[in-house]
Design an enzyme around this catalytic site. Structure first.
Site, PDB file in Angstrom:
ATOM      1  N   LYS A  34     -38.733 -11.512  37.379  1.00  0.00           N
ATOM      2  CA  LYS A  34     -37.620 -11.994  38.195  1.00  0.00           C
ATOM      3  C   LYS A  34     -36.352 -11.200  37.899  1.00  0.00           C
ATOM      4  O   LYS A  34     -35.914 -11.093  36.751  1.00  0.00           O
ATOM      5  CB  LYS A  34     -37.402 -13.476  37.903  1.00  0.00           C
ATOM      6  CG  LYS A  34     -36.361 -14.165  38.761  1.00  0.00           C
ATOM      7  CD  LYS A  34     -36.305 -15.652  38.408  1.00  0.00           C
ATOM      8  CE  LYS A  34     -35.346 -16.432  39.269  1.00  0.00           C
ATOM      9  NZ  LYS A  34     -35.324 -17.873  38.899  1.00  0.00           N
ATOM     10  N   CYS A  37     -37.835 -17.280  43.431  1.00  0.00           N
ATOM     11  CA  CYS A  37     -36.784 -18.283  43.568  1.00  0.00           C
ATOM     12  C   CYS A  37     -35.405 -17.698  43.895  1.00  0.00           C
ATOM     13  O   CYS A  37     -35.134 -17.340  45.030  1.00  0.00           O
ATOM     14  CB  CYS A  37     -36.736 -19.153  42.313  1.00  0.00           C
ATOM     15  SG  CYS A  37     -35.951 -20.780  42.592  1.00  0.00           S
ATOM     16  N   GLU A  58     -43.152 -21.322  40.923  1.00  0.00           N
ATOM     17  CA  GLU A  58     -42.458 -20.675  39.803  1.00  0.00           C
ATOM     18  C   GLU A  58     -42.684 -21.479  38.528  1.00  0.00           C
ATOM     19  O   GLU A  58     -42.740 -22.704  38.546  1.00  0.00           O
ATOM     20  CB  GLU A  58     -40.963 -20.600  40.114  1.00  0.00           C
ATOM     21  CG  GLU A  58     -40.122 -19.977  39.011  1.00  0.00           C
ATOM     22  CD  GLU A  58     -38.625 -20.042  39.295  1.00  0.00           C
ATOM     23  OE1 GLU A  58     -37.890 -19.241  38.709  1.00  0.00           O
ATOM     24  OE2 GLU A  58     -38.210 -20.888  40.125  1.00  0.00           O
TER      25      GLU A  58
END
Length: 259
Positions: A109, A142, A43
C-alpha cells in the site's frame, strides 16, 4: 476474449486473530471456487485494520501467505487480499496475489492513512499490473482510492481492484470514488469492503461494488455479510475503448519520490 468471473467476499473480521479469519474464509473460498476466476478478500483480512503492526505481522512467507497459495493451487483460481507483513525491519500493508500455478505477486500500500497507519507502516513504491488470462489487473488498497494520479492508467489495465477497510462514516466517498476511477480510466472497477465493528470501535458499512467503464453498477452489496459476484466482458470493454478512446488524450506525467 475470455470473460472474468470475479467474487468479492464481504464479511466482518475477527480482530487480530489470523487463524480464526483463515478458518472463516476457507469454506467460503472452497464453495465459490468452481465458478470464480478470481476471489478477493478485504484489506488486512487476517487481523482487521489494526495499527499494532509489530504484534500482528507475519514473515513474507508466513502462514497466511502460504494459506493463500495453497488454496489458489488447490482450487485453480487467483486469490488475493492484504495482510500485515514484516520485511527488512519494516512493516507493510501488503496485498498478496496467489496464482493458480503457485506463483505469488505482491503490492505494498502506497498511501498510508494519516491517523496511525503512516506511523506504523512503510509505504510501497511500486504499482503492479497482473496478468490473469487475457486480463490486466491493477490491485490497490483502500486509501489509495482517494489518489487518482496513483490509480491513473492509459490503457495499461482492464480492471482496477481495491481491497478495503473503509469506515461507514465515509461511505459516500467510497460510493463516489469507485465509479469515478472507472470513468476516468475507461476500465472496470471492483472494491471489496468489510462489515461489522473492529476492535477499536470503528464501524464498517460494506457496500462492496463492481462497476463498468460507464460507471454502471454491475453488482453491489448491502451492509451485511454478503458475497458479490460479477462476470466482466473484455470484448465489451475493448469495443467501448475503440469507440471512445479518451485514454489517448490523457495528460502525460511522471511520478517522483515523495521523500
Amino acid at each position: 476474449m475470455q470473460d472474468l468471473n470475479i467474487t468479492l467476499l464481504q464479511t466482518a473480521l475477527h480482530w487480530q486473530d489470523p487463524a480464526a479469519n483463515r478458518d472463516m474464509f476457507a469454506p467460503l473460498i472452497s464453495e465459490l471456487a468452481a465458478t470464480s476466476d478470481l476471489i478477493v478478500l478485504p484489506e488486512t483480512f487476517t487481523t482487521g485494520f489494526t495499527m499494532e503492526a509489530k504484534a500482528n505481522s507475519e514473515a513474507p512467507d508466513g502462514p497466511s501467505t502460504q494459506w493463500l497459495s495453497t488454496l489458489a493451487v488447490q482450487h485453480g483460481i487467483a486469490l488475493c487480499g492484504s495482510l500485515i507483513v514484516k520485511e527488512n525491519g519494516q512493516h507493510f500493508n501488503r496485498l498478496v496475489w496467489a496464482q493458480a500455478d503457485g506463483g505469488l505477486i505482491t503490492y505494498d500500500k502506497r498511501h498510508l492513512f494519516h491517523v496511525g497507519e503512516c506511523d506504523n507502516f512503510a509505504p510501497g513504491t511500486q504499482r503492479q499490473i497482473i496478468k490473469l488470462g487475457d486480463w490486466r489487473i491493477c490491485p490497490l488498497i483502500c486509501y489509495d482510492l482517494r489518489f487518482p494520479v496513483w490509480s491513473r492508467g492509459s490503457n495499461e489495465y482492464d480492471l482496477l481492484l481495491y481491497v478495503a477497510n473503509w469506515p461507514a462514516s465515509r461511505k459516500s466517498a467510497w460510493e463516489t470514488l469507485l465509479p469515478a476511477r472507472a470513468v476516468e480510466n475507461l476500465c472496470y472497477v471492483a472494491g471489496v469492503n468489510r462489515v461489522g465493528t473492529d476492535g477499536v470501535g470503528v464501524d464498517y458499512a460494506g457496500g462492496s461494488l463492481v462497476v463498468d467503464y460507464l460507471s454502471n453498477r454491475i453488482a453491489e452489496a448491502g451492509t451485511d455479510t454478503e458475497t458479490v459476484r460479477a462476470t466482466l466482458s473484455l470484448d465489451k470493454l475493448n469495443s467501448y475503448r475503440e469507440k471512445f478512446p479518451a485514454w489517448r488524450d490523457a495528460d502525460p506525467f511522471q511520478l517522483v519520490d515523495r521523500a
